[in-house]
Design an enzyme around this catalytic site. Structure first.
Site, PDB file in Angstrom:
ATOM      1  N   HIS A  60      10.433  65.236  56.725  1.00 21.96           N
ATOM      2  CA  HIS A  60      11.199  65.165  55.956  1.00 21.96           C
ATOM      3  C   HIS A  60      10.709  63.269  55.788  1.00 21.96           C
ATOM      4  O   HIS A  60      10.763  62.814  56.206  1.00 21.96           O
ATOM      5  CB  HIS A  60      12.166  64.394  57.022  1.00 21.96           C
ATOM      6  CG  HIS A  60      13.890  64.344  56.005  1.00 21.96           C
ATOM      7  ND1 HIS A  60      14.667  65.668  55.343  1.00 21.96           N
ATOM      8  CD2 HIS A  60      14.219  63.450  55.244  1.00 21.96           C
ATOM      9  CE1 HIS A  60      15.826  64.715  54.833  1.00 21.96           C
ATOM     10  NE2 HIS A  60      14.958  63.103  54.459  1.00 21.96           N
ATOM     11  N   HIS A  62      10.510  60.509  52.092  1.00 20.27           N
ATOM     12  CA  HIS A  62      10.977  59.668  50.667  1.00 20.27           C
ATOM     13  C   HIS A  62       9.884  59.599  49.825  1.00 20.27           C
ATOM     14  O   HIS A  62       9.805  57.754  50.443  1.00 20.27           O
ATOM     15  CB  HIS A  62      12.436  59.478  51.114  1.00 20.27           C
ATOM     16  CG  HIS A  62      14.066  60.152  51.680  1.00 20.27           C
ATOM     17  ND1 HIS A  62      14.655  60.451  50.293  1.00 20.27           N
ATOM     18  CD2 HIS A  62      14.730  60.215  52.345  1.00 20.27           C
ATOM     19  CE1 HIS A  62      15.405  61.192  51.416  1.00 20.27           C
ATOM     20  NE2 HIS A  62      15.344  61.156  52.245  1.00 20.27           N
ATOM     21  N   GLN A 155      20.107  62.743  45.058  1.00 20.70           N
ATOM     22  CA  GLN A 155      20.480  61.523  45.643  1.00 20.70           C
ATOM     23  C   GLN A 155      22.147  61.572  45.328  1.00 20.70           C
ATOM     24  O   GLN A 155      23.179  61.276  46.362  1.00 20.70           O
ATOM     25  CB  GLN A 155      19.575  60.041  45.631  1.00 20.70           C
ATOM     26  CG  GLN A 155      19.789  58.580  45.803  1.00 20.70           C
ATOM     27  CD  GLN A 155      19.647  59.067  47.853  1.00 20.70           C
ATOM     28  OE1 GLN A 155      18.876  58.941  47.985  1.00 20.70           O
ATOM     29  NE2 GLN A 155      20.979  58.969  48.319  1.00 20.70           N
ATOM     30  N   HIS A 213      19.829  67.537  52.307  1.00 21.16           N
ATOM     31  CA  HIS A 213      20.894  66.677  53.057  1.00 21.16           C
ATOM     32  C   HIS A 213      22.353  66.795  53.739  1.00 21.16           C
ATOM     33  O   HIS A 213      22.899  66.775  52.573  1.00 21.16           O
ATOM     34  CB  HIS A 213      20.256  65.133  52.791  1.00 21.16           C
ATOM     35  CG  HIS A 213      19.258  64.232  52.681  1.00 21.16           C
ATOM     36  ND1 HIS A 213      17.838  65.022  51.992  1.00 21.16           N
ATOM     37  CD2 HIS A 213      18.860  62.812  52.580  1.00 21.16           C
ATOM     38  CE1 HIS A 213      16.784  64.080  51.863  1.00 21.16           C
ATOM     39  NE2 HIS A 213      17.291  63.052  52.636  1.00 21.16           N
ATOM     40  N   GLU A 216      25.036  63.758  56.920  1.00 20.27           N
ATOM     41  CA  GLU A 216      24.341  62.329  56.911  1.00 20.27           C
ATOM     42  C   GLU A 216      25.291  61.275  56.658  1.00 20.27           C
ATOM     43  O   GLU A 216      25.338  60.252  56.364  1.00 20.27           O
ATOM     44  CB  GLU A 216      23.607  61.840  56.419  1.00 20.27           C
ATOM     45  CG  GLU A 216      22.318  60.723  57.076  1.00 20.27           C
ATOM     46  CD  GLU A 216      21.355  60.333  56.248  1.00 20.27           C
ATOM     47  OE1 GLU A 216      20.888  60.801  55.334  1.00 20.27           O
ATOM     48  OE2 GLU A 216      20.524  59.200  57.006  1.00 20.27           O
ATOM     49  N   ASP A 312      11.526  59.746  56.930  1.00 19.59           N
ATOM     50  CA  ASP A 312      12.728  59.658  56.620  1.00 19.59           C
ATOM     51  C   ASP A 312      12.224  58.387  55.552  1.00 19.59           C
ATOM     52  O   ASP A 312      11.849  58.896  54.595  1.00 19.59           O
ATOM     53  CB  ASP A 312      14.188  59.811  57.414  1.00 19.59           C
ATOM     54  CG  ASP A 312      15.708  59.234  56.356  1.00 19.59           C
ATOM     55  OD1 ASP A 312      14.964  59.703  55.486  1.00 19.59           O
ATOM     56  OD2 ASP A 312      16.084  59.171  56.389  1.00 19.59           O
TER      57      ASP A 312
HETATM   58 FE   FE2 Z   1      16.289  61.300  54.120  1.00 19.97          FE
END
Ligand code: FE2
Length: 419
Positions: A60, A62, A155, A213, A216, A312
């Site tokens: 995971h 970005h 997102q 996701h 979170e 992440d």
């Molecule tokens: Fe993430």
């Protein structure tokens, strides 16, 4: 003649045992593993009794936002939501070339540190698809030395603005490997549930993996993991489905959490914890006691649910630190999740190797075994415990049968007295 012969390795097997091994490689494939294997080879490397392991798996990250920390401003509150705001400003100035450059620089850094399989999310909440297009191009560019999966990640929510649902589908048509989501950030609980149904529908239609996701947030009422589990059970898609973060799981009352663990046992979905990030992002609204904000890794592992660790972020609006080292990730994970028993420490190593490969659905290409693609690392460590305790150099990274990177272990010169 072999292409590459690795001598004097201590091979870490899937069951945790370690065996003496020389490894022969030909045409990018492991052809022989034997303690006394010798012979002519174009390149011979001496592992010097160091640990030979399958490469690390980054499950995971970005890459589209990596290496942008401080642009256009620093995240002062340290929260997820300020990070999303800053990224909202930053992404208006993205260019294809710039995203590609940052992504490749990050992947090179990760590969040097032993990672050869990476799953990255690409923000698809903007109509130009700069991030997605860049990462799809990067996926092809780096294919000779690293396996990159790209997840279409909305997102700003699938229903956060009227255009987003269509953007997500377009992103899948463009070639994303998987469908993402962010149900806890949708405008309402109902939108969150609806988004998960839509993600499963899209994944089934286009035959894609799912990585959402999920929850979170520190809100103990954020309960979208149960919706993912329900969909996975009903559609029989378990092992192709991943819930990332699931930090609210750490805040649920134990009665609900126990029920949810039971539901998870009925499916075989994967969970990803990102301990470096969530130990810093979560708990920001708490005074004291302050929550750790990481999902229930130990309990999930104990019941046999596949859990992996991800980085992440590497230097982005959510996390200004990070080197791309999966050993750092697992080191933080074992602290935050209190997995300090020997079996637990070893399990944390597995969470950045075999478990990650299972999450990425790449088991057929993964593992140091005869007949598998020759992807392996030589770590300056005795075993998994030693690797996590000292986080040593990765002396050799071998990808597709070729030496990709070499790092020498630091040498300490003692100048003090002898006694
Ligand atoms: Fe993430």
């Amino acid at each position: 003649m072999l292409d590459l012969l690795l001598l004097q390795g201590r091979l870490l097997n899937r069951d945790g045992t370690i065996t003496a091994a020389n490894i022969g490689i030909q045409n990018g494939v492991i052809t022989e593993i034997a303690p006394n294997l010798m012979g002519a080879a174009k390149i011979t490397l001496d592992a010097q009794q160091c640990l030979v392991s399958p490469p690390f798996v980054e499950s995971h990250i970005h890459l589209d936002s990596a290496l942008t920390a401080g642009q256009p401003r620093w995240n002062q509150s340290g929260t997820l939501f300020e990070g999303i705001e800053i990224w909202g400003d930053r992404k208006s100035s993205l260019s294809l070339e710039e995203v590609k450059q940052r992504a490749i620089a990050t992947l090179k850094q990760q590969a040097t540190l032993g990672t050869l399989f990476v799953r990255s999310h690409a923000d698809v909440s903007e109509p130009r698809f700069i991030a997605l297009q860049a990462l799809l191009e990067v996926r092809a560019i780096v294919k000779p030395w690293i396996t990159l999966q790209v997840i279409a990640f909305p997102q700003d929510g699938v229903y956060g603005s009227p255009a987003n649902e269509a953007l997500l589908e377009k992103a899948i048509e463009m070639g994303a490997d998987g469908v993402g989501g962010i149900p806890h950030y949708e405008l309402t609980r109902e939108d969150g549930v609806r988004s998960i149904h839509r993600i499963f529908e899209l994944a089934a239609t286009y035959d894609r993996l799912i990585d959402i996701h999920c929850d979170e947030i520190d809100d103990d009422q954020s309960r979208f993991l149960e919706v993912i589990v329900a969909n996975a059970i009903r559609m029989g898609m378990g092992e192709r489905v991943t819930a990332s973060h699931a930090t609210a799981f750490g805040s649920y009352n134990n009665a609900y959490a126990t029920k949810l663990l039971g539901f998870l046992r009925r499916t075989n979905i994967n969970l990803i914890a990102n301990p470096l990030i969530n130990i810093t992002l979560q708990g920001r609204a708490d005074t004291y006691p302050k929550r750790r904000g990481v999902t229930r890794v130990k309990e999930l592992w104990q019941q046999g649910t596949n859990v992996s660790f991800g980085h992440d972020c590497v230097q982005d609006p959510w996390y200004a630190l990070g080197t791309g080292s999966m050993l750092d990730v697992a080191h933080m994970g074992l602290h935050v999740c209190q997995m300090t028993g020997m079996e637990e420490i070893n399990a944390c190593y597995d969470m950045i190797t075999w478990n990650g490969a299972k999450t990425l659905h790449v088991q057929d290409q993964y593992g140091v075994e005869v007949g598998k693609p020759a992807n392996l690392i030589v770590l300056d460590a005795r075993d998994r415990y030693d690797a996590l305790r000292r986080r040593p150099a990765v002396n050799y990274v071998i990808s597709r049968g070729k030496l990709l990177a070499r790092t020498e272990s630091p040498r300490v010169m003692w100048h003090g007295t002898e006694d």
